[in-house]
Structures are given as C-alpha cells and as structure tokens.
Design an enzyme around this catalytic site. Structure first.
Site, PDB file in Angstrom:
ATOM      1  N   HIS A 251      51.097  33.174  38.214  1.00 43.64           N
ATOM      2  CA  HIS A 251      49.659  33.437  38.651  1.00 43.64           C
ATOM      3  C   HIS A 251      48.740  34.623  38.046  1.00 43.64           C
ATOM      4  O   HIS A 251      49.237  35.104  37.918  1.00 43.64           O
ATOM      5  CB  HIS A 251      49.730  33.097  40.358  1.00 43.64           C
ATOM      6  CG  HIS A 251      49.216  34.585  40.975  1.00 43.64           C
ATOM      7  ND1 HIS A 251      49.041  35.188  41.172  1.00 43.64           N
ATOM      8  CD2 HIS A 251      50.578  35.106  41.408  1.00 43.64           C
ATOM      9  CE1 HIS A 251      49.004  36.242  41.520  1.00 43.64           C
ATOM     10  NE2 HIS A 251      50.228  35.628  42.409  1.00 43.64           N
TER      11      HIS A 251
ATOM     12  N   ASP B 170      42.131  38.577  41.239  1.00 47.92           N
ATOM     13  CA  ASP B 170      42.618  40.138  41.399  1.00 47.92           C
ATOM     14  C   ASP B 170      43.828  39.640  41.749  1.00 47.92           C
ATOM     15  O   ASP B 170      44.201  38.716  40.043  1.00 47.92           O
ATOM     16  CB  ASP B 170      42.803  39.318  43.288  1.00 47.92           C
ATOM     17  CG  ASP B 170      43.627  40.636  44.555  1.00 47.92           C
ATOM     18  OD1 ASP B 170      42.281  41.310  44.317  1.00 47.92           O
ATOM     19  OD2 ASP B 170      44.628  40.555  44.814  1.00 47.92           O
ATOM     20  N   THR B 171      44.881  40.556  42.158  1.00 48.29           N
ATOM     21  CA  THR B 171      46.034  40.642  41.802  1.00 48.29           C
ATOM     22  C   THR B 171      46.865  39.315  40.676  1.00 48.29           C
ATOM     23  O   THR B 171      47.497  38.440  41.829  1.00 48.29           O
ATOM     24  CB  THR B 171      46.990  40.699  43.402  1.00 48.29           C
ATOM     25  OG1 THR B 171      46.699  42.037  43.858  1.00 48.29           O
ATOM     26  CG2 THR B 171      48.172  41.513  42.426  1.00 48.29           C
ATOM     27  N   VAL B 172      47.393  39.491  39.639  1.00 46.85           N
ATOM     28  CA  VAL B 172      48.613  38.463  39.652  1.00 46.85           C
ATOM     29  C   VAL B 172      49.712  38.641  39.761  1.00 46.85           C
ATOM     30  O   VAL B 172      50.239  39.708  40.194  1.00 46.85           O
ATOM     31  CB  VAL B 172      48.026  38.656  37.244  1.00 46.85           C
ATOM     32  CG1 VAL B 172      47.019  38.330  37.251  1.00 46.85           C
ATOM     33  CG2 VAL B 172      48.873  40.443  36.697  1.00 46.85           C
TER      34      VAL B 172
ATOM     35  N   SER C  37      48.419  37.351  46.379  1.00 47.11           N
ATOM     36  CA  SER C  37      46.834  37.914  46.116  1.00 47.11           C
ATOM     37  C   SER C  37      46.003  37.984  47.233  1.00 47.11           C
ATOM     38  O   SER C  37      45.895  36.206  47.809  1.00 47.11           O
ATOM     39  CB  SER C  37      46.996  37.092  44.625  1.00 47.11           C
ATOM     40  OG  SER C  37      45.563  37.263  43.993  1.00 47.11           O
TER      41      SER C  37
END
Length: 412
Positions: free
Chosen positions: A46, A262-264, A320
């Site tokens: 993602h 945001d976070t992958v 995430s």
C-alpha cells in the site's frame, strides 16, 4: 520433517486504508514433486493512508505495481519473505510520490527523518529505525538490524540492537556497509514545495494565535478599568461606551494539504508459507525533530507471525495512519489476533470499529455551542464550549472542532 505449503491466501485490505493484512491457510503439500514444479508466493503493498489525487492516480498505481513485481521476482528466485518485503518497500521508498524515503515530509527544521520496521513471522525477529536521516532506504537498515540480530550475541556477550534512532542509527548503517545519501537528494521538488506551503501556513496560524492573545489581554485590561462599583445598590456595572480596543483579527483559512500521505507498507508470503511485514514512513509534515511514529514501533507499524501452537493461521499486517493515535492501540498486533478467527474479515472489521479510534466532530455557525462527550470506559463526561473566533460573524462563519476517543469492546 515435512515442509508447509500454501493452499489459499485471503487478502483483507481495510476500507479506511489504514491496515493491510494477509491471512494464510496452511495445509500439507500434495507431493514434493508438485511443490518442486511451481513457485508460490504472495505480496500485498500500500502507498499510504491519505488522499490520492486523481491527477497522480497513475503514478500511485505504477509504483505499487513495481513494488509487487520486485517482491515476486525475489520470491521466484527463492528469497526469504523478509528479503522480498524489503525489495517491495525499497521500490515504494524510491518513489517521489510516497511519504517514505526519498520525497518524505520535511520536519520543522526542513530536514527528512524517516521511520521503518520489519518483522519476520518465522523467527518473530524485529528490526526498526526511527528519526533516521541521511539514508536513502530506511527499510534496508531495519532489515539489516533484523539479520544481524539473528546471528547471536556480539563480542563480550553484548546483545545486538534491534531498534536504533537518529545519529546512532545512521552511524550503525554506515558501519555495516549501507551508503549514506546527501540530504539534497532525499528532498524532491514536491516535498520542498509542500514544506514551503506548510511553513507559510504555520506562520500565519501562529500570527493569528498571537493576535488573539493580545486582543484578549486588551479586552481584559479595558474591562477592568471601565468597571465601577455602584455603592448605593451594591451592584457592579460597566461604564457606558466600554471599549474593547477595537482590535480586528484577520482570520486565515489553513487548508489541509490533500496531497500528503502516510506510512507505506507491504506483507509477503514466501514459497514455504513464511510471512513477513514491513512499513516505512517520513512521518507527519512539520513534525518536531526527533519524533518517532508507529512505523518504527513494535506491534504498531507491522506484525508477522507464522502458524504455531497458539496461532492456527499465519498472519502479516501493515498499518498506516496517524502515529500518535496508532501507538496507543498496538494496532498491527491486535489485527493479527483478530485474523486468527475463522471469519477473519468480520473480526478485522470489528477490531477496527469497536476497539480502537473513534473520531468525532462538531460544527456550528452560532456564536457558541456547548458539547459533552463520554465513552463507557470514562468515569465522567467531558464538556466543552466551542466559540467562534473574535471577528467572525455568526451565521456567516462556521467553526469545526472535534477529537478522538479510544473504545474497547465490552468483552475485552
């Protein structure tokens, strides 16, 4: 001892784009010949929670495809799940459109500090870095920490680290052969432009806050000087024509940066049924230097666990979202536990809805609004009076406020 094979894989991406997870149903392979004749493996990636604009949709899809291809190439070559998930994350970090590695959000000082972590479901080993600068691919350092930790104790019986931050993480990476990256390469024109916009918004917001404080002090001073005591009736009254200072506050609309993600993350299943998960993040825009988010923390950013005595299914999870909220929920670990049920989709849905964060908002165009809120776990209700800012006109302006609340299901 017979090896494990994969008979089916159930993919469970959440509707809110905060969690990606994989649940593996493991059975004995049909025959060794069948297993030898085909390569199996799976990856799910993602590009981060947030708003993915239509204008960049093609780029987001392309980078996710490339990340999947890199991981599958590793798996087809017989690589471990941890190496495959690292390859996927490196591809995501190298994209200028993601908030990880190159092109990450800049902090208050205009610097890039990254968080990353990885977990091996077979050994349950974990590696992570936080607030790391000067390294192009933070997940490669996290993976190296995991690998070095599996080698055993260091000289003089020292325990090898699994989680390093800041300058110490940078020096460890360089000492272990991971090349440093000049800061100028890490920042892209997209991240620099976003930093300049956000910095300007912050300056305007701070100016408004300062002006409001000064106006409040002037009003309090004027009210104190204009009050007189009516001795005959024993009442306090305000002198006519009381002046509030005539201050006018210019209100600035600080719109959210819709391009911020945001976070992958990624989760992988290798040909032997082992699982691994990894995450990487540049963190919040204009974050305080040294801030570490959920992407680097054990049980929060990612989780991977092979089937065992207490875990009927192998699971891998990547999360995430806002780190300050997720670190209080240990979301990745909790989702992994939820996936152990037969109806994993429903369990994950209930975990997200019933156990964790509820965001609530209120808005009004009137001069003020009184609200109260309480969860079943609270000892008493909380109340708040929301008011339009000075200078705003009732009926023509709107105030929107809110908060977050952590919920627990009754059975927990």
């Amino acid at each position: 001892m017979m090896e494990k094979g994969i008979s089916s894989v159930e993919v469970l991406p959440s509707k809110s784009s905060q969690v990606t997870a994989v649940k593996v149903v493991v059975k004995e392979p049909e025959t060794k010949q069948t297993q030898r004749g085909k390569r199996v493996g799976f990856v799910l990636v993602h590009a981060g929670a947030g708003y993915h604009s239509e204008s960049k949709a093609k780029e987001y899809k392309h980078v996710c495809k490339r990340a999947c291809q890199k991981a599958i190439e590793k798996l087809q070559a017989g690589a471990l799940a941890t190496d495959a998930v690292t390859a996927a994350l490196i591809e995501l970090e190298d994209s200028p459109f993601t908030n990880a590695g190159m092109g990450s959000n800049l902090n208050l000082l205009g610097e890039i500090e990254c968080d990353a972590s990885i977990m091996d479901g077979k050994s349950l080993n974990f590696g992570a870095v936080g607030a790391l600068s000067g390294i192009k691919n933070p997940v490669s350092v996290a993976n190296r920490l995991l690998c070095e930790g599996q080698k055993g104790k260091l000289s003089a019986g020292r325990i090898p680290p699994c989680f390093l931050v800041g300058e110490g993480a940078f020096r460890w990476a360089v000492d272990h052969g991971i090349p440093a990256c000049p800061p100028g390469i890490m920042a892209t024109r997209f991240s620099l432009a976003a930093f300049k916009r956000n910095k300007r918004k912050l300056e305007l917001a701070e100016k408004v806050e300062t002006d409001l404080i000064q106006l409040k002090k002037r009003r309090q001073s004027n009210e104190k000087g204009s009050r007189v005591m009516c001795r005959m009736c024993g009442r306090r009254s305000k002198a006519s024509g009381g002046n509030t200072g005539g201050g006018q506050i210019k209100l600035y609309s600080l719109e959210n940066d819709s391009g911020t993600l945001d976070t992958v993350g990624a989760v992988v299943v290798d040909q032997e049924g082992n699982v691994a998960a990894a995450v990487s993040s540049g963190g919040l825009a204009l974050k305080h230097p040294g801030r570490v988010g959920q992407a680097a923390l054990y049980g929060c950013g990612c989780w991977a666990e092979n089937t065992g005595a207490h875990t009927p299914y192998s699971t891998a999870v990547s999360t995430s979202g806002c780190g300050e909220h997720l670190v209080r929920t240990i979301l990745a670990r909790e989702c992994s536990c939820a996936l152990q049920t037969e109806d994993a989709h429903q369990a994950l849905l209930e975990t997200m809805q019933n156990k964790f964060i509820v965001e609530f908002l209120w808005s009004h165009t009137t001069e003020s609004m009184c609200v109260g809120y309480m969860s079943a776990q609270d000892g008493k209700a909380k109340t708040h009076i929301s008011r339009l800012p000075p200078g705003a006109v009732a009926g023509q302006s709107v105030a929107i406020e809110g908060g977050v609340c952590r919920l627990e299901s009754p059975e927990s």
